[in-house]
Design an enzyme around this catalytic site. Structure first.
Site, PDB file in Angstrom:
ATOM      1  N   THR A   8       0.821  -1.214   0.000  1.00 23.66           N
ATOM      2  CA  THR A   8       0.000   0.000   0.000  1.00 23.66           C
ATOM      3  C   THR A   8       0.851   1.259   0.000  1.00 23.66           C
ATOM      4  OG1 THR A   8      -1.880  -1.086   1.009  1.00 23.66           O
ATOM      5  CG2 THR A   8      -1.715   1.262   1.384  1.00 23.66           C
ATOM      6  N   SER A  40       1.473  -7.453  -1.273  1.00 29.33           N
ATOM      7  CA  SER A  40       2.202  -8.535  -0.604  1.00 29.33           C
ATOM      8  C   SER A  40       1.478  -9.881  -0.528  1.00 29.33           C
ATOM      9  CB  SER A  40       2.694  -8.093   0.774  1.00 29.33           C
ATOM     10  OG  SER A  40       1.649  -7.997   1.692  1.00 29.33           O
ATOM     11  N   THR A  88       1.674  -4.627   4.048  1.00 25.26           N
ATOM     12  CA  THR A  88       1.499  -5.031   5.449  1.00 25.26           C
ATOM     13  C   THR A  88       0.922  -6.438   5.592  1.00 25.26           C
ATOM     14  OG1 THR A  88      -0.675  -3.978   5.530  1.00 25.26           O
ATOM     15  CG2 THR A  88       1.206  -2.650   6.241  1.00 25.26           C
ATOM     16  N   ASP A  89       0.245  -6.936   4.542  1.00 21.94           N
ATOM     17  CA  ASP A  89      -0.467  -8.216   4.686  1.00 21.94           C
ATOM     18  C   ASP A  89       0.456  -9.381   5.050  1.00 21.94           C
ATOM     19  OD1 ASP A  89      -2.650  -6.737   3.910  1.00 21.94           O
ATOM     20  OD2 ASP A  89      -3.237  -8.050   2.256  1.00 21.94           O
TER      21      ASP A  89
END
Ligand code: ASP
Length: 336
Positions: free
Chosen positions: A12, A53, A86-87
């Site tokens: 992101t 990700s 971040t995932d």
């Protein structure tokens, strides 16, 4: 001047509107241009990937591990920052940590809001990661996010969209960032780093299967049939399932599949307390309890063991090494 290398991988923090939703498409220089650079820091950017990700593969992650090693091969580099979605950040950060044998920091960061958001969190997170990479040493791989510093090991994404997105549910964070300073509260304990793995001939399959009420071993067996070399059983409670799942675990480990036991519960150790399909029986069937590591990082630990050797017993030994100290088994008799 401190020389910090920023490795850009997407997420992101590098995302823009694509007409129907957001996706990573910016390159590292663009991401870097959004952030203020702390005083006394000189930046170099490595554009590695630009992907969301959840799309990362083991091949991407091993490329990242090798790139970090190549960058740190230059003794003039003082630290590394990795910008990442971040995932799956907790997975990549932990994988890099397992092979990181260097006092210089590697600091992961990302954002919950996209590149061009007016009130985006990316610029602050990136600034803070640069500060952390230029001011700390001997802490292993770190995650800098929302003014906090976390150890890679044990940290999970705890909020789907909120700015304060990461925490280790079982430990205090490593430090805080503010007013141009990084305050370190604790030094994470880490096992000795593993040697870098060779390039695998084919994709090492490591699957994850979650247990739930009315769960059966169908998906676990399917993973084994699909050629999984490792399986992470995400069990209930302190690490429990059913007698049928125990039989499937025993059959899998007898075939040389490395089975790790973690839990759906956010915090606390996996423990051998219950029988009749519980953790006592799952461990007796050959599953390795993963202590405080949750599913994503338990899978990375199994992956590292699978990449380290083809020998089944040796894989168990490597997995135990990666997991650190064994979790104490309670002396109390099992309760129902
Ligand atoms: N979808 C994003 C990713 O690449 C989420 C994020 O970066 O925050 O993981």
């Amino acid at each position: 001047m401190k020389r910090i290398v920023v490795i850009s991988t997407g997420g992101t923090i590098a995302s823009r509107w694509q007409g129907s939703g957001f996706a990573a498409d910016a390159h590292g220089q663009e991401v870097m241009a959004t952030a203020a650079v702390p005083e006394g820091v000189a930046i170099e950017v490595v554009d590695l990937f630009s992907v969301n990700s959840p799309r990362l593969t083991t091949a991407h992650q091993l490329t990242l591990v090798r790139t970090v090693h190549e960058v740190l091969g230059d003794p003039g580099v003082d630290g590394v920052v990795v910008t990442h979605g971040t995932d799956t950040l907790e997975e990549s950060a932990f994988l890099v940590d397992l092979y990181h044998d260097d006092p210089r920091p590697v600091v992961f960061t990302g954002a919950q809001l996209p590149l061009d958001a007016e009130d985006g969190d990316g610029p602050r997170n990136l600034h803070d990661a640069l500060l952390t990479a230029s001011r700390t040493r001997d802490l292993g791989v770190l995650v800098a996010f929302d003014g906090k510093v976390h150890a890679a090991r044990g940290t999970v994404k705890t909020h789907t969209v909120g700015a304060d997105a990461f925490a280790d549910p079982s430990h205090a964070r490593v430090g805080d960032i503010g007013f141009g300073k990084v305050s370190v509260r604790r030094h994470p304990s880490r096992p000795a780093a593993l040697p870098l793995p060779g390039v695998p001939e084919s994709r090492p399959r490591v699957d994850m299967v979650m247990h739930h009420a009315d769960g059966d071993p169908l998906l676990l067996n399917a993973a084994v049939e699909a050629g999984a070399q490792g399986v992470v059983l995400v069990a209930t409670g302190a690490g429990n399932a059913t007698p049928e799942v125990v039989s499937a675990v025993a059959a899998a480990t007898a075939r040389g599949v490395l089975v790790a036991l973690t839990t759906r519960v956010p915090s606390g150790p996996v423990s051998q307390i219950y029988t009749h399909g519980g953790g006592v029986d799952l461990v007796a069937a050959g599953a390795v309890p993963t202590g405080l590591l949750r599913a994503g990082q338990a899978r990375v630990a199994v992956l590292a063991a699978v990449l380290a050797t083809t020998d089944t017993d040796e894989r168990v030994r490597v997995l135990r090494h990666v997991l650190g100290q064994p979790v104490p088994v309670p002396a109390e008799p099992a309760r129902t």
